[in-house]
Scaffold this active site. Structure first.
Site, PDB file in Angstrom:
ATOM      1  CB  SER A 109       3.063 -24.073   2.389  1.00  0.00           C
ATOM      2  OG  SER A 109       3.620 -25.250   3.038  1.00  0.00           O
ATOM      3  CG  ASP A 233      -2.988 -28.235   5.834  1.00  0.00           C
ATOM      4  OD1 ASP A 233      -2.270 -28.992   5.392  1.00  0.00           O
ATOM      5  OD2 ASP A 233      -2.786 -26.990   5.787  1.00  0.00           O
ATOM      6  CG  HIS A 261      -1.069 -27.367   2.434  1.00  0.00           C
ATOM      7  ND1 HIS A 261      -1.019 -26.860   3.723  1.00  0.00           N
ATOM      8  CD2 HIS A 261       0.143 -27.262   1.758  1.00  0.00           C
ATOM      9  CE1 HIS A 261       0.183 -26.070   3.618  1.00  0.00           C
ATOM     10  NE2 HIS A 261       0.799 -26.421   2.425  1.00  0.00           N
TER      11      HIS A 261
END
Length: 283
Positions: A109, A233, A261
């Protein structure tokens, strides 16, 4: 066999980073960079993975500057770009302190965005790059899950944290009470004043833009890059990973179905095999 994880505080310039390591320092180095969720740490993202890979690699998983038990600048830089610049400087100093000349990056991320910034800033220090659910696409519109992450401090409760964490995974029911247990651990850390301060400074979009790279910038990356994306996600849309894979010349894209995620937590064995195989050049 799971490798032993050692955690220590390492001075880097004006700051101290809280760093977890596993494996032999003479082995090939992997630097694991976590995401930006409230209360996140290096171990909360990577504990099982660095334990599993520590028998083959020197695994380094810091709490990035301004997260967890690393130092929190006061006052902090305002805006994601400014804070990231300071975090990058501290991360390079960490690698220097550990004697790591070249490293393979594994970024989740926001940690993926840091990885992209690092390989563009000092390509001679980077072997390969592995991105998982990474940001970096210009003009990316926040999904509801990311908006809830950014605005967590509007309602910083255990219930809100558990609801946020449920958006990180494909099937919350498969985790049983584990997400509630993680929330109970995270909230006391997330609600520390310095952690809140760093989070709000990072996501102060009035102080500067989000971080993103145009195609011609990504085209400068010469390293082999593995882009791992979860099809479901709810935090960073899969389109962002398609964008990165399309414009990084030596990138390959791996889509994980029935996954949110947290692919490294939802499918730890698969993720470890992807990382190890890509680092070795067998994948």
């Amino acid at each position: 066999m799971t490798a032993r994880i050692t955690t220590t505080d390492i001075p880097v310039g004006d700051y101290t980073l809280h760093v977890s390591t596993a494996g032999d320092p003479s082995a090939e180095a992997l630097l694991f960079l976590h995401g930006s969720g409230p209360g996140v740490t290096g171990l909360s993202n990577w504990e099982q993975l660095i334990g599993d890979l520590g028998d083959r690699y020197y695994c380094i998983a810091p709490d990035t500057l301004g997260f967890g038990d690393s130092d929190h600048p006061n006052p902090p830089p305002r805006g994601m770009a400014a804070f990231t610049e300071l975090r990058l400087a501290a991360t390079w100093q960490l690698l220097d302190k550990l004697g790591v000349e070249k490293v393979t990056l594994v970024g989740n991320s926001y940690g993926g965005q840091m990885s992209l910034a690092m390989v563009l800033e000092r390509p001679e220090r980077i072997n390969k790059v592995i991105l998982m659910g990474s940001g970096g696409m210009p003009g990316l519109k926040p999904l509801p899950g990311l908006a809830k992450l950014i605005n967590f401090y509007d309602d910083p409760t255990e219930e809100a944290m558990a609801e946020l964490l449920s958006l990180f995974v494909y099937d919350p029911a498969s985790f049983g009470d584990r997400l509630n247990e993680i929330a109970a651990v995270r909230v006391p850390r997330a609600t520390r004043e310095e952690v809140k301060r760093s989070h709000l400074a990072t996501f102060d979009f009035t102080a500067g833009p989000k971080i993103g790279w145009l195609p011609e910038e990504l085209a400068k990356i010469e390293q082999d890059v593995l882009v791992i994306a979860a099809r479901e996600d709810k935090i960073v849309p899969v389109e962002c990973s398609h964008y990165l894979a399309q414009h990084i010349p030596n990138a390959r894209l791996h889509i994980v179905p029935k996954c949110g995620h947290w692919s490294q937590i939802e499918y730890p064995e698969m993720f470890a095999n992807l990382v190890s195989g890509f680092a070795q050049g067998t994948f």
